[in-house]
Scaffold this motif. Structure first.
Motif, PDB file in Angstrom:
ATOM      1  N   ALA A 226      55.070 -14.217  29.055  1.00 11.53           N
ATOM      2  CA  ALA A 226      54.035 -13.640  28.206  1.00 11.53           C
ATOM      3  C   ALA A 226      53.578 -12.305  28.740  1.00 11.53           C
ATOM      4  CB  ALA A 226      52.863 -14.605  28.116  1.00 11.53           C
ATOM      5  N   ALA A 227      53.444 -12.220  30.076  1.00 10.95           N
ATOM      6  CA  ALA A 227      53.045 -10.930  30.666  1.00 10.95           C
ATOM      7  C   ALA A 227      54.060  -9.851  30.364  1.00 10.95           C
ATOM      8  CB  ALA A 227      52.874 -11.101  32.176  1.00 10.95           C
ATOM      9  N   GLN A 228      55.336 -10.252  30.368  1.00 12.37           N
ATOM     10  CA  GLN A 228      56.367  -9.257  30.075  1.00 12.37           C
ATOM     11  C   GLN A 228      56.271  -8.776  28.632  1.00 12.37           C
ATOM     12  OE1 GLN A 228      60.233 -10.676  30.982  1.00 12.37           O
ATOM     13  NE2 GLN A 228      61.246  -8.721  30.566  1.00 12.37           N
ATOM     14  N   VAL A 229      55.992  -9.711  27.707  1.00 18.52           N
ATOM     15  CA  VAL A 229      55.840  -9.314  26.307  1.00 18.52           C
ATOM     16  C   VAL A 229      54.659  -8.387  26.128  1.00 18.52           C
ATOM     17  CG1 VAL A 229      55.342 -10.166  23.991  1.00 18.52           C
ATOM     18  CG2 VAL A 229      57.016 -11.345  25.432  1.00 18.52           C
ATOM     19  N   LEU A 230      53.506  -8.778  26.774  1.00 15.69           N
ATOM     20  CA  LEU A 230      52.322  -7.921  26.661  1.00 15.69           C
ATOM     21  C   LEU A 230      52.563  -6.563  27.296  1.00 15.69           C
ATOM     22  CD1 LEU A 230      49.554 -10.555  27.453  1.00 15.69           C
ATOM     23  CD2 LEU A 230      50.211  -9.633  25.222  1.00 15.69           C
ATOM     24  N   PHE A 231      53.322  -6.536  28.388  1.00 10.71           N
ATOM     25  CA  PHE A 231      53.613  -5.251  29.030  1.00 10.71           C
ATOM     26  C   PHE A 231      54.443  -4.362  28.113  1.00 10.71           C
ATOM     27  CE2 PHE A 231      56.363  -2.629  31.744  1.00 10.71           C
ATOM     28  CZ  PHE A 231      55.388  -1.871  32.383  1.00 10.71           C
ATOM     29  N   GLU A 232      55.396  -4.985  27.421  1.00 10.38           N
ATOM     30  CA  GLU A 232      56.186  -4.192  26.478  1.00 10.38           C
ATOM     31  C   GLU A 232      55.316  -3.669  25.347  1.00 10.38           C
ATOM     32  OE1 GLU A 232      59.310  -6.710  25.229  1.00 10.38           O
ATOM     33  OE2 GLU A 232      60.411  -6.650  27.148  1.00 10.38           O
ATOM     34  N   GLU A 233      54.373  -4.524  24.868  1.00  7.13           N
ATOM     35  CA  GLU A 233      53.491  -4.071  23.802  1.00  7.13           C
ATOM     36  C   GLU A 233      52.575  -2.963  24.300  1.00  7.13           C
ATOM     37  OE1 GLU A 233      53.603  -4.844  20.741  1.00  7.13           O
ATOM     38  OE2 GLU A 233      55.215  -6.310  20.948  1.00  7.13           O
ATOM     39  N   GLU A 234      52.131  -3.081  25.554  1.00  5.15           N
ATOM     40  CA  GLU A 234      51.287  -2.021  26.106  1.00  5.15           C
ATOM     41  C   GLU A 234      52.032  -0.705  26.192  1.00  5.15           C
ATOM     42  OE1 GLU A 234      49.167  -2.540  29.762  1.00  5.15           O
ATOM     43  OE2 GLU A 234      48.352  -4.422  29.049  1.00  5.15           O
ATOM     44  N   GLU A 235      53.288  -0.788  26.542  1.00  7.50           N
ATOM     45  CA  GLU A 235      54.085   0.445  26.582  1.00  7.50           C
ATOM     46  C   GLU A 235      54.174   1.072  25.195  1.00  7.50           C
ATOM     47  OE1 GLU A 235      57.850  -0.457  28.234  1.00  7.50           O
ATOM     48  OE2 GLU A 235      57.165  -0.220  30.312  1.00  7.50           O
ATOM     49  N   ASP A 236      54.317   0.238  24.169  1.00 10.52           N
ATOM     50  CA  ASP A 236      54.331   0.764  22.809  1.00 10.52           C
ATOM     51  C   ASP A 236      53.007   1.432  22.470  1.00 10.52           C
ATOM     52  OD1 ASP A 236      56.858  -0.200  22.623  1.00 10.52           O
ATOM     53  OD2 ASP A 236      56.271  -2.068  21.594  1.00 10.52           O
ATOM     54  N   VAL A 237      51.896   0.811  22.915  1.00 12.36           N
ATOM     55  CA  VAL A 237      50.578   1.405  22.649  1.00 12.36           C
ATOM     56  C   VAL A 237      50.451   2.757  23.332  1.00 12.36           C
ATOM     57  CG1 VAL A 237      48.103   1.116  23.015  1.00 12.36           C
ATOM     58  CG2 VAL A 237      49.494  -0.831  22.279  1.00 12.36           C
ATOM     59  N   VAL A 238      50.911   2.829  24.582  1.00 10.88           N
ATOM     60  CA  VAL A 238      50.834   4.101  25.305  1.00 10.88           C
ATOM     61  C   VAL A 238      51.668   5.165  24.613  1.00 10.88           C
ATOM     62  CG1 VAL A 238      51.376   5.239  27.485  1.00 10.88           C
ATOM     63  CG2 VAL A 238      50.303   2.986  27.503  1.00 10.88           C
ATOM     64  N   GLU A 239      52.866   4.786  24.163  1.00 10.36           N
ATOM     65  CA  GLU A 239      53.710   5.750  23.463  1.00 10.36           C
ATOM     66  C   GLU A 239      53.046   6.209  22.178  1.00 10.36           C
ATOM     67  OE1 GLU A 239      56.479   7.194  24.246  1.00 10.36           O
ATOM     68  OE2 GLU A 239      56.644   6.213  26.196  1.00 10.36           O
ATOM     69  N   GLU A 240      52.390   5.270  21.482  1.00 11.59           N
ATOM     70  CA  GLU A 240      51.691   5.643  20.257  1.00 11.59           C
ATOM     71  C   GLU A 240      50.537   6.588  20.550  1.00 11.59           C
ATOM     72  OE1 GLU A 240      51.035   5.569  16.145  1.00 11.59           O
ATOM     73  OE2 GLU A 240      52.704   4.775  17.334  1.00 11.59           O
ATOM     74  N   GLU A 241      49.810   6.333  21.641  1.00  9.73           N
ATOM     75  CA  GLU A 241      48.707   7.222  22.004  1.00  9.73           C
ATOM     76  C   GLU A 241      49.212   8.624  22.368  1.00  9.73           C
ATOM     77  OE1 GLU A 241      46.715   5.263  25.132  1.00  9.73           O
ATOM     78  OE2 GLU A 241      45.782   3.724  23.861  1.00  9.73           O
ATOM     79  N   ARG A 242      50.313   8.668  23.094  1.00  7.89           N
ATOM     80  CA  ARG A 242      50.887   9.979  23.430  1.00  7.89           C
ATOM     81  C   ARG A 242      51.304  10.741  22.185  1.00  7.89           C
ATOM     82  NH1 ARG A 242      54.874   8.318  28.484  1.00  7.89           N
ATOM     83  NH2 ARG A 242      53.193   7.860  30.008  1.00  7.89           N
ATOM     84  N   ARG A 243      51.894  10.021  21.249  1.00 11.80           N
ATOM     85  CA  ARG A 243      52.305  10.692  20.019  1.00 11.80           C
ATOM     86  C   ARG A 243      51.111  11.222  19.238  1.00 11.80           C
ATOM     87  NH1 ARG A 243      52.945   9.441  14.854  1.00 11.80           N
ATOM     88  NH2 ARG A 243      52.231   7.303  15.183  1.00 11.80           N
ATOM     89  N   LEU A 244      50.031  10.395  19.167  1.00 14.10           N
ATOM     90  CA  LEU A 244      48.829  10.852  18.470  1.00 14.10           C
ATOM     91  C   LEU A 244      48.215  12.063  19.168  1.00 14.10           C
ATOM     92  CD1 LEU A 244      47.190   7.408  17.636  1.00 14.10           C
ATOM     93  CD2 LEU A 244      48.315   8.992  16.052  1.00 14.10           C
ATOM     94  N   GLU A 245      48.236  12.051  20.491  1.00 17.00           N
ATOM     95  CA  GLU A 245      47.668  13.180  21.229  1.00 17.00           C
ATOM     96  C   GLU A 245      48.476  14.458  20.990  1.00 17.00           C
ATOM     97  OE1 GLU A 245      46.375  14.346  25.815  1.00 17.00           O
ATOM     98  OE2 GLU A 245      47.264  12.376  25.348  1.00 17.00           O
ATOM     99  N   GLN A 246      49.801  14.344  20.967  1.00 15.62           N
ATOM    100  CA  GLN A 246      50.632  15.516  20.692  1.00 15.62           C
ATOM    101  C   GLN A 246      50.380  16.052  19.290  1.00 15.62           C
ATOM    102  OE1 GLN A 246      54.662  14.375  21.417  1.00 15.62           O
ATOM    103  NE2 GLN A 246      54.429  14.283  23.666  1.00 15.62           N
ATOM    104  N   GLU A 247      50.247  15.134  18.315  1.00 17.61           N
ATOM    105  CA  GLU A 247      49.958  15.583  16.953  1.00 17.61           C
ATOM    106  C   GLU A 247      48.606  16.287  16.879  1.00 17.61           C
ATOM    107  OE1 GLU A 247      50.254  12.238  14.450  1.00 17.61           O
ATOM    108  OE2 GLU A 247      52.463  12.060  14.606  1.00 17.61           O
ATOM    109  N   ARG A 248      47.616  15.732  17.601  1.00 13.35           N
ATOM    110  CA  ARG A 248      46.291  16.369  17.586  1.00 13.35           C
ATOM    111  C   ARG A 248      46.350  17.760  18.193  1.00 13.35           C
ATOM    112  NH1 ARG A 248      42.469  16.682  21.304  1.00 13.35           N
ATOM    113  NH2 ARG A 248      43.580  15.252  22.679  1.00 13.35           N
ATOM    114  N   GLU A 249      47.071  17.902  19.308  1.00 10.79           N
ATOM    115  CA  GLU A 249      47.188  19.233  19.926  1.00 10.79           C
ATOM    116  C   GLU A 249      47.882  20.212  19.001  1.00 10.79           C
ATOM    117  OE1 GLU A 249      49.152  18.662  23.576  1.00 10.79           O
ATOM    118  OE2 GLU A 249      47.438  17.719  24.602  1.00 10.79           O
ATOM    119  N   GLU A 250      48.923  19.757  18.294  1.00 17.23           N
ATOM    120  CA  GLU A 250      49.622  20.649  17.367  1.00 17.23           C
ATOM    121  C   GLU A 250      48.715  21.064  16.224  1.00 17.23           C
ATOM    122  OE1 GLU A 250      53.064  18.618  16.136  1.00 17.23           O
ATOM    123  OE2 GLU A 250      54.125  18.821  18.069  1.00 17.23           O
TER     124      GLU A 250
END
Length: 307
Positions: A226-250
């Motif tokens: 379960a921790a591994q699944v949540l870790f993978e989901e957290e990585e997806d969240v981080v990637e989504e946050e990075r993408r949103l931040e890049q869009e905001r900067e643009e």
């Protein structure tokens, strides 16, 4: 005594030779024109005599030490005899004899013995040939040299004409070599993919068993799967946050003037919190049923948990 006997013998020999020549008929000259001959046997005899003369001169012209002028004269004489032989052959046919021209005329050959076709190499009339050392004379050697082959550049159309299915690799499997090489590699990759799929399915089943509520999944002690699944989901969240931040900067770079907000807007931390809550809800809806979600909501209301 021996010398006198040799002299007498020599004189006797000369006398006998002279008497024999007296008994012979005077040597006949070959007619200048073949049309003057009326006898087929005589015409055949004159042709044979011409062939003997041609053979003698061809043997003589093989000597390269005769000099350029003598070689040219001999070559001219041979060609003259060849033309004369042709006239006699025509006369023999007219008198009812065999046609020797149909038996095959001699071919022109170069220095290597290869047959070449030179209809009029020197301008001295059709059928002029060179024999023996005359082929190596200045100005004659160039006639037998083959011009260098000029490689014509292939056009795009000719290049595409040679392109078939083999060029694109559609026939690589026909020889069976590629199949022997790819068979073990394919089986190994298939086994690895199957093993990875089984591992992921096992992780999902364990996550479904351990995730009973939001608090249990976050604050409890989840299993490794379960921790591994949540870790993978957290990585997806981080990637989504990075993408949103890049869009905001643009978007901020593209603004020509400052934007004035007339209503309160959420800050960066609130947006991250909202995104994380949304990811958690999606995760719970993915691995839990609707009945389980309703039970979790009732438990939160009973425990007075507002999150």
């Amino acid at each position: 005594m021996a010398r006198n006997e040799e002299k007498a013998q020599s004189m006797l020999n000369r006398f006998i030779t002279m008497k024999q020549e007296e008994k012979r008929k005077p040597k006949e000259r070959r007619p200048y024109l073949a049309s003057e001959c009326r006898d087929l046997a005589e015409a055949d005899r004159w042709r044979s005599e011409i062939l003997r003369e041609i053979g003698a001169k061809v043997a003589e012209i093989q000597n390269e030490g005769l000099g350029e002028h003598r070689l040219r004269d001999l070559n001219d004489e041979i060609n003259k005899l060849l033309r004369e032989r042709m006239h006699w052959e025509k006369r023999i046919v007219e008198l009812g004899g065999p046609n020797y021209a149909l038996k095959g005329a001699p071919k022109m050959t170069d220095l290597d013995g290869n047959i070449v076709d030179i209809p009029n190499p020197s301008g001295r009339g059709p059928g002029y040939r060179y024999f023996g050392a005359a082929k190596k004379l200045p100005g004659v050697r160039e006639l037998f040299e083959k011009p260098p082959e000029v490689r014509k550049r292939r056009s795009r159309y000719e290049i595409y004409k040679r392109i078939d299915a083999s060029y694109y690799g559609y026939r690589d499997d026909e020889d069976g070599v590629l199949e022997k090489l790819e068979g073990p590699a394919e089986e190994e990759m298939r086994a690895q993919a199957t093993e990875e799929w089984k591992r992921v399915e096992q992780v999902r089943h364990e996550a479904l068993k351990t995730v009973q509520s939001g608090e249990v999944a976050t604050a409890g002690a989840p299993s490794i799967a379960a921790a591994q699944v949540l870790f993978e989901e957290e990585e997806d969240v981080v990637e989504e946050e990075r993408r949103l931040e890049q869009e905001r900067e643009e978007r901020e770079r593209g603004k020509e003037r400052e934007f004035v907000a007339h209503v309160p807007l959420p800050d960066e931390k609130e947006i991250e919190k909202m995104v994380l809550e949304k990811k958690k809800r999606d995760l719970l809806s993915k691995y839990t049923s609707e009945g389980l979600l309703e039970e979790q909501e009732e438990a939160k209301e009973m425990l007075n948990i507002h999150r």
